[in-house]
Enzyme design. Structure first.
Site, PDB file in Angstrom:
ATOM      1  N   THR A  21       0.845  -1.197   0.000  1.00 33.92           N
ATOM      2  CA  THR A  21       0.000   0.000   0.000  1.00 33.92           C
ATOM      3  C   THR A  21       0.877   1.242   0.000  1.00 33.92           C
ATOM      4  O   THR A  21       0.395   2.345   0.278  1.00 33.92           O
ATOM      5  CB  THR A  21      -0.911   0.014   1.243  1.00 33.92           C
ATOM      6  OG1 THR A  21      -0.113  -0.238   2.393  1.00 33.92           O
ATOM      7  CG2 THR A  21      -1.986  -1.039   1.153  1.00 33.92           C
ATOM      8  N   ARG A  54      -8.631  -2.527 -12.068  1.00 39.47           N
ATOM      9  CA  ARG A  54      -9.089  -1.995 -10.773  1.00 39.47           C
ATOM     10  C   ARG A  54      -8.619  -0.537 -10.596  1.00 39.47           C
ATOM     11  O   ARG A  54      -7.501  -0.176 -10.923  1.00 39.47           O
ATOM     12  CB  ARG A  54      -8.535  -2.869  -9.654  1.00 39.47           C
ATOM     13  CG  ARG A  54      -8.787  -2.346  -8.235  1.00 39.47           C
ATOM     14  CD  ARG A  54      -7.586  -1.610  -7.684  1.00 39.47           C
ATOM     15  NE  ARG A  54      -7.716  -1.310  -6.270  1.00 39.47           N
ATOM     16  CZ  ARG A  54      -6.855  -0.559  -5.591  1.00 39.47           C
ATOM     17  NH1 ARG A  54      -5.802  -0.061  -6.209  1.00 39.47           N
ATOM     18  NH2 ARG A  54      -7.029  -0.323  -4.310  1.00 39.47           N
ATOM     19  N   VAL A  55      -9.515   0.294 -10.075  1.00 37.54           N
ATOM     20  CA  VAL A  55      -9.167   1.690  -9.803  1.00 37.54           C
ATOM     21  C   VAL A  55      -9.206   1.906  -8.296  1.00 37.54           C
ATOM     22  O   VAL A  55     -10.216   1.608  -7.652  1.00 37.54           O
ATOM     23  CB  VAL A  55     -10.156   2.648 -10.501  1.00 37.54           C
ATOM     24  CG1 VAL A  55      -9.849   4.094 -10.150  1.00 37.54           C
ATOM     25  CG2 VAL A  55     -10.103   2.446 -12.014  1.00 37.54           C
ATOM     26  N   GLY A  56      -8.111   2.387  -7.729  1.00 37.20           N
ATOM     27  CA  GLY A  56      -8.051   2.661  -6.292  1.00 37.20           C
ATOM     28  C   GLY A  56      -8.332   4.117  -5.989  1.00 37.20           C
ATOM     29  O   GLY A  56      -8.939   4.841  -6.791  1.00 37.20           O
ATOM     30  N   ASP A  57      -7.893   4.562  -4.838  1.00 36.72           N
ATOM     31  CA  ASP A  57      -8.206   5.912  -4.371  1.00 36.72           C
ATOM     32  C   ASP A  57      -7.413   7.015  -5.061  1.00 36.72           C
ATOM     33  O   ASP A  57      -7.878   8.155  -5.168  1.00 36.72           O
ATOM     34  CB  ASP A  57      -7.940   6.018  -2.866  1.00 36.72           C
ATOM     35  CG  ASP A  57      -6.480   5.702  -2.531  1.00 36.72           C
ATOM     36  OD1 ASP A  57      -6.062   4.551  -2.769  1.00 36.72           O
ATOM     37  OD2 ASP A  57      -5.753   6.599  -2.059  1.00 36.72           O
ATOM     38  N   THR A  96      -2.895   7.560   1.679  1.00 35.33           N
ATOM     39  CA  THR A  96      -2.184   6.373   1.215  1.00 35.33           C
ATOM     40  C   THR A  96      -2.704   5.175   2.001  1.00 35.33           C
ATOM     41  O   THR A  96      -3.167   5.323   3.127  1.00 35.33           O
ATOM     42  CB  THR A  96      -0.661   6.515   1.415  1.00 35.33           C
ATOM     43  OG1 THR A  96      -0.045   5.253   1.169  1.00 35.33           O
ATOM     44  CG2 THR A  96      -0.306   6.947   2.826  1.00 35.33           C
ATOM     45  N   GLY A  97      -2.635   3.999   1.394  1.00 34.40           N
ATOM     46  CA  GLY A  97      -3.096   2.805   2.100  1.00 34.40           C
ATOM     47  C   GLY A  97      -4.014   1.983   1.219  1.00 34.40           C
ATOM     48  O   GLY A  97      -3.972   2.087  -0.014  1.00 34.40           O
ATOM     49  N   GLY A 128      -6.737   1.157  -0.940  1.00 31.08           N
ATOM     50  CA  GLY A 128      -7.525   2.092  -1.742  1.00 31.08           C
ATOM     51  C   GLY A 128      -9.020   1.969  -1.553  1.00 31.08           C
ATOM     52  O   GLY A 128      -9.738   2.979  -1.560  1.00 31.08           O
TER      53      GLY A 128
HETATM   54  N1  GLY Z   1      -3.659   3.493  -2.210  1.00 33.02           N
HETATM   55  C1  GLY Z   1      -3.275   2.904  -3.400  1.00 33.02           C
HETATM   56  C2  GLY Z   1      -4.284   2.031  -3.987  1.00 33.02           C
HETATM   57  O1  GLY Z   1      -4.950   1.314  -3.262  1.00 33.02           O
HETATM   58  O2  GLY Z   1      -4.447   2.017  -5.177  1.00 33.02           O
END
Ligand code: GLY
Length: 279
Positions: free
Chosen positions: A153, A183-186, A205-206, A208
């Protein structure tokens, strides 16, 4: 007059041994300021240094998806109201540089092949990113018996402020371990991995999915803005509030923030190397 400043992080879950890897990013931002550059350039150059360092899960060191592909995401938001973000970018070791170009487009964000076509048109390098295999165990948030899962992460981020008071937040990632292609994260989602407005920048961060579900950066921004004075303590307690109240236990999350005065601050529920500098 606001003092130039920068705060950077090396991701939730990364240990203190990564602190020294942040120093070149701080130096890159200082060099930008010394040569008269603005907050956007400072945040971006700091972020590029971290994308190019293979120890971080961003750019060159991005974690592989379940099918072995390496796809990068990044975002850039400026306190003048502009933003740019890209998601699931193939062959893109420095996605943050594409976000810079998007600041001046009619659109905010691009994903996948369309994003790559845009990047090619503007001459951004189209080169394979080797990345790294995921660490830890396969298993999503909360499935590992109450322990903090060891996942990749360690997204990177930088928030800079220049002497005009402009604030820019740059974030970049390869994603979280054990996630599918597409996949789309944060990180590329406004209000989730980043939010900059009214003299305050916040980045997360972490894991998502947890950050996105919580709309973490926007809510923490709102929490901090509730106070008249954006003191360092207020930034710290606002981020702590978000991590404790909006994120489930045992889900690795960290944040950084920087306001129109004072130094940058970091907070996390796990290891997270962060560093700040102010002139
Ligand atoms: N925080 C990065 C992700 O999960 O994509």
């Amino acid at each position: 007059m606001p003092k130039p400043a920068i705060v950077v992080h090396g991701g939730a879950g990364a240990g203190p041994e990564r602190l020294s890897n942040l120093q070149p990013a701080i130096e890159a931002a200082r060099t930008v300021f010394d040569s008269g550059g603005d907050a956007i350039q400072a945040a971006v150059e700091a972020c590029v240094i971290l994308e190019d360092d293979p120890v971080f899960n961003a750019g060159t060191g991005s974690v592989m998806r379940n099918d072995g592909t390496v796809l990068t995401d990044a975002s850039l938001q400026v306190s003048d109201g502009r933003m740019g973000f890209v998601a699931v970018m193939e062959n893109t070791p420095n996605p943050i540089r594409i976000c810079v170009d998007l600041l001046n487009e009619e659109i905010n964000g691009l994903a996948g092949p369309g994003g790559r076509t845009y990047a090619d048109k503007l001459g951004h390098p189209n080169t394979p990113v080797v990345g790294r295999p995921p660490k830890g165990k396969k298993g999503d948030v909360g499935e590992l018996g109450g322990q903090m899962p060891e996942l990749d992460t360690d997204t990177v981020g930088a928030i800079a402020r220049d002497s005009s008071g402009l604030i820019a937040a740059a974030t970049s990632t390869g994603g979280t371990s054990y996630r599918p292609a597409g996949r789309v994260g944060d990180v590329p989602l406004p209000g989730c991995g980043f939010w900059v407005e009214e003299g305050l920048g916040v980045a997360a961060t972490g894991v998502g999915e947890a950050i996105t579900t919580a709309l973490l950066s926007y809510k923490v921004h709102q929490q901090i803005m509730g106070d008249d004075i954006l003191s360092t303590e207020k930034l710290q307690s606002g981020m702590q509030w978000g991590i404790e109240q909006l994120i489930k236990p045992n889900t690795a999350v960290g944040m950084i923030s920087l306001a129109s005065n004072g130094a940058g601050v970091g907070a996390a529920n796990t290891d997270m190397p962060w560093a700040t500098w102010s002139s």
